[in-house]
Design an enzyme around this catalytic site. Structure first.
Site, PDB file in Angstrom:
ATOM      1  N   HIS A   5     -36.540  10.993   8.999  1.00  0.00           N
ATOM      2  CA  HIS A   5     -35.666  10.273   8.071  1.00  0.00           C
ATOM      3  C   HIS A   5     -36.342  10.161   6.709  1.00  0.00           C
ATOM      4  O   HIS A   5     -37.352   9.472   6.565  1.00  0.00           O
ATOM      5  CB  HIS A   5     -35.352   8.863   8.599  1.00  0.00           C
ATOM      6  N   SER A  10     -38.948   8.571  12.385  1.00  0.00           N
ATOM      7  CA  SER A  10     -38.527   7.823  11.200  1.00  0.00           C
ATOM      8  C   SER A  10     -39.729   7.091  10.612  1.00  0.00           C
ATOM      9  O   SER A  10     -40.696   7.724  10.202  1.00  0.00           O
ATOM     10  CB  SER A  10     -37.385   6.859  11.566  1.00  0.00           C
ATOM     11  N   MET A  49     -37.682   3.155  13.392  1.00  0.00           N
ATOM     12  CA  MET A  49     -36.760   2.038  13.584  1.00  0.00           C
ATOM     13  C   MET A  49     -35.428   2.552  14.119  1.00  0.00           C
ATOM     14  O   MET A  49     -35.069   3.699  13.908  1.00  0.00           O
ATOM     15  CB  MET A  49     -36.511   1.318  12.247  1.00  0.00           C
ATOM     16  N   ASP A  83     -31.834   6.246  16.583  1.00  0.00           N
ATOM     17  CA  ASP A  83     -31.443   7.640  16.359  1.00  0.00           C
ATOM     18  C   ASP A  83     -32.118   8.547  17.383  1.00  0.00           C
ATOM     19  O   ASP A  83     -33.304   8.413  17.661  1.00  0.00           O
ATOM     20  CB  ASP A  83     -31.818   8.072  14.930  1.00  0.00           C
TER      21      ASP A  83
END
Length: 201
Positions: free
Chosen positions: A46, A19, A139, A142
Site C-alpha cells: 500500500h 501495508s 493495518m 486487505d
C-alpha cells in the site's frame, strides 16, 4: 521465442501483500529469495503514486531476484518480482500462453489502491496451478477476501508474518482469524517456505 513453460505457466506463482511496515519487511524477505526461483513474484505494498518506483529500485539492489515496478503489459517470468505501482490496482491477466500485468483505475477497496484483494482475485482465472500467498505486516484486512475468493478456484498455500515481527499485526491476524493460515512465522521462515514450495530452476 520462449516456450510457455519458461514463463511459469501451469506451475506456481507467489503473491505478497503488505501495508504499514511493509517496505522494511520486504527488504528483509525479498533478498532471501534466489534468482533462480521457479515462479514469478507479485507484490502489493500500500503506497501512493510516486513512491513504488524507488522501493522497487531499492529491493532490486538488495536482491538476487530481478525486482521492478510493474509496468502495463509486463510478461511474468520466473525469478522476477513485480511491485504494484502506487495508486493503481494490479492484476495478472492471461495473454495466450503468457501472463501479463494489467492495471485498472477502479475505486479504492479496503480504503486502498493498490489493493491486494484485486491481485489475488485476478489469479483465480490464471493458468498457474497453485498460488503461494504471503501476507505481511499491515493495518486492516486487505488480502483476506481476495484469498478466500481465490481458494474457490485454485490450490492456495498461505503464509503470514507472525505478530512478534510485525509493525502492525492487522492483515496477518485477519488471515489467521479467517482460518486461511494456521499461525504466523518470521520473515526468514516465510522465505524458506516459499522456496520449498515453488522450488528453484
Amino acid at each position: 521465442m520462449k516456450k510457455a513453460e519458461e514463463y511459469g505457466c501451469g506451475k506456481k506463482i507467489v503473491a505478497i501483500a503488505t501495508s504499514t511496515g511493509g517496505p522494511k519487511a520486504l527488504q528483509a524477505l525479498i533478498p532471501l529469495l534466489p534468482s533462480n526461483l521457479n515462479a514469478p513474484v507479485l507484490i502489493v505494498q500500500h503506497m501512493p503514486a510516486g513512491f513504488t518506483e524507488a522501493l522497487a529500485g531499492r529491493l532490486n539492489t538488495l536482491s538476487q531476484l530481478s525486482v521492478k515496478e510493474a509496468a502495463e503489459g509486463d510478461v511474468l517470468e520466473n525469478g522476477h518480482a513485480y511491485l504494484a505501482r502506487g495508486g493503481r490496482h494490479m492484476h495478472a491477466a492471461k495473454s495466450g500462453a503468457r501472463h501479463i500485468i494489467h492495471y485498472t483505475d477502479d475505486p479504492p477497496r479496503e480504503g486502498v489502491r493498490p489493493c491486494a484483494n484485486y491481485m489475488y482475485e485476478s489469479l483465480a482465472d490464471c493458468g498457474y496451478d497453485e498460488v503461494v500467498c504471503a501476507v505481511l505486516t499491515g493495518m486492516g484486512a486487505d488480502g483476506t477476501a481476495g484469498i478466500k475468493n481465490l481458494k474457490l478456484k485454485k490450490k492456495v498455500t498461505v503464509f503470514v508474518q507472525n505478530e512478534e515481527t510485525c509493525a502492525v499485526y492487522g492483515m496477518p491476524k485477519s488471515i489467521v482469524t479467517a482460518g486461511l493460515a494456521e499461525k504466523g512465522m518470521p520473515l526468514e521462515q516465510i522465505a524458506q517456505e516459499i522456496i520449498k514450495n515453488v522450488g528453484v530452476n
